[in-house]
Design an enzyme around this catalytic site. Structure first.
Site, PDB file in Angstrom:
ATOM      1  N   ASP A 118      14.300  69.845   6.981  1.00 47.59           N
ATOM      2  CA  ASP A 118      14.096  68.397   6.928  1.00 47.59           C
ATOM      3  C   ASP A 118      14.903  67.712   8.025  1.00 47.59           C
ATOM      4  O   ASP A 118      16.001  68.156   8.375  1.00 47.59           O
ATOM      5  CB  ASP A 118      14.538  67.847   5.576  1.00 47.59           C
ATOM      6  CG  ASP A 118      13.498  68.059   4.500  1.00 47.59           C
ATOM      7  OD1 ASP A 118      12.306  68.003   4.810  1.00 47.59           O
ATOM      8  OD2 ASP A 118      13.893  68.286   3.337  1.00 47.59           O
TER       9      ASP A 118
ATOM     10  N   ARG B 175       6.160  69.317  10.398  1.00 43.82           N
ATOM     11  CA  ARG B 175       5.786  68.301   9.415  1.00 43.82           C
ATOM     12  C   ARG B 175       6.041  66.930  10.042  1.00 43.82           C
ATOM     13  O   ARG B 175       7.177  66.615  10.419  1.00 43.82           O
ATOM     14  CB  ARG B 175       6.602  68.448   8.137  1.00 43.82           C
ATOM     15  CG  ARG B 175       6.284  67.367   7.078  1.00 43.82           C
ATOM     16  CD  ARG B 175       7.325  67.318   5.984  1.00 43.82           C
ATOM     17  NE  ARG B 175       7.450  68.586   5.296  1.00 43.82           N
ATOM     18  CZ  ARG B 175       8.559  68.981   4.678  1.00 43.82           C
ATOM     19  NH1 ARG B 175       9.649  68.245   4.721  1.00 43.82           N
ATOM     20  NH2 ARG B 175       8.600  70.146   4.069  1.00 43.82           N
TER      21      ARG B 175
ATOM     22  N   ARG C  79      12.567  56.588  -2.071  1.00 48.17           N
ATOM     23  CA  ARG C  79      11.152  56.537  -2.424  1.00 48.17           C
ATOM     24  C   ARG C  79      10.756  55.113  -2.799  1.00 48.17           C
ATOM     25  O   ARG C  79       9.677  54.647  -2.452  1.00 48.17           O
ATOM     26  CB  ARG C  79      10.855  57.475  -3.594  1.00 48.17           C
ATOM     27  CG  ARG C  79      11.109  58.936  -3.325  1.00 48.17           C
ATOM     28  CD  ARG C  79      10.221  59.565  -2.260  1.00 48.17           C
ATOM     29  NE  ARG C  79      10.579  59.252  -0.907  1.00 48.17           N
ATOM     30  CZ  ARG C  79      11.583  59.797  -0.246  1.00 48.17           C
ATOM     31  NH1 ARG C  79      12.370  60.657  -0.809  1.00 48.17           N
ATOM     32  NH2 ARG C  79      11.794  59.461   1.017  1.00 48.17           N
TER      33      ARG C  79
END
Length: 309
Positions: free
Chosen positions: A136, A186, A291
């Site tokens: 990540d 990604r 989020r």
């Protein structure tokens, strides 16, 4: 934008964390976005998603590693969960995602080497289980070191993937460096509060950068991982894949656990490869707040859920 900044600030607030926990039904609402706190919870969530034809990438939450012992414990957890996936027969459809900061990269002068050593152990465990690892990306200050670590470890573990963030001004150039065969990238928009000097702040500019980067990845020889919930970008990704002559198994869509579940199902039923990013662990709060910050709809869901309990 103000709401987003407030939520990102709240991600570092112990008082705000306690308020979420104290709210009626707060933990139950968090469960929409976080699979649970234990390895067993992660395996149960993975099994359920795989049974629905979806892939999984597991993220053991924990970005604030403060000492070498904690970094080792995080690495051990990743090795352990990879073994558990293998024993459960899930490794073919599930990989892991890991942040270098969780492995100790920020622990002084020796931190980067410590983190790379732990990452190497995780990659070996993934190889043994027959699956992969994706690193990540974190805030912009860590980008160069993260890319360097991935480049080094890919010499021995060529399937090691990495995340790039389209809101950073440098990302289009980074994509050009990662177009070779076997390269797994990604592509996300980005979720950290960054200065104007290094990042696009306007939503439309971030989206345009995403499309430019995605076009490069689709036309390259690697394996693009299209991480977005934006329907327009999903449709553009599909069109770019067709234009590049890519079969559906040469790229994938990725979405977060608990978000746009119907769209995850629709894409999978259309023959697309869909992977769900599944976080688990006790250090869930900062992830949860990001989020909420990313999409106003998430904040609205949280507020409505609490009001209804």
């Amino acid at each position: 934008m103000l709401t987003r900044r407030l939520l990102l600030a709240a991600a570092d607030s112990p008082r705000a964390r306690q308020a979420v926990l104290a709210a009626p039904g707060g933990r139950a609402v968090v469960a929409r976005f976080v699979a649970g706190e234990t390895r067993a919870d992660a395996i149960v969530a993975t099994d359920s998603l795989v049974a629905r034809g979806l892939g999984v990438t597991l993220d053991h939450l924990g970005e604030d590693t403060r000492d070498a012992g904690q970094a080792e414990a995080v690495a051990d957890e990743y090795v352990g969960v990879l073994g558990a996936l293998d024993r459960a027969g899930l490794a073919r459809r599930a990989e892991v995602s890991v942040k270098l900061s969780a492995l100790g990269s920020g622990l002084g002068a020796d931190g980067p080497a410590l983190a790379r050593g732990h990452l190497r152990a995780i990659c070996r465990a993934a190889d043994a289980a027959g699956t992969t690892v994706t690193v990540d990306m974190e805030d912009h200050a860590a980008t160069e070191a993260t890319l360097a670590a991935v480049a080094e470890l890919r010499l021995d573990h060529p399937a090691l993937g990495v995340v790039l963030q389209s809101y950073l001004r440098r990302t289009e150039s980074d994509c050009r460096e990662l177009l070779g065969a076997g390269s797994r990238v990604r592509l996300v928009k980005g979720a950290y509060a960054e200065p104007d000097s290094v990042a696009y702040r306007d939503r439309a500019a971030v989206d345009r950068s995403y499309v430019r980067c995605l076009r490069l990845l689709m036309e390259g020889q690697g394996y693009p991982m299209v991480a977005t919930h934006d329907q327009r970008l999903i449709e553009i990704a599909g069109a770019l894949a067709v234009r590049a002559g890519r079969p559906q198994d040469s790229y994938e869509f990725q979405m977060l656990y608990g978000i746009r579940v119907d769209e995850q199902r629709r894409l999978a039923e259309a023959g697309e490869t869909v992977r769900v990013y599944v976080p688990y662990g006790t250090d869930w709060y900062a992830y949860f707040m990001r989020r909420l910050a990313e999409r106003p709809a998430n904040l609205g869901f949280f507020a409505r859920s609490l009001a209804g309990r």
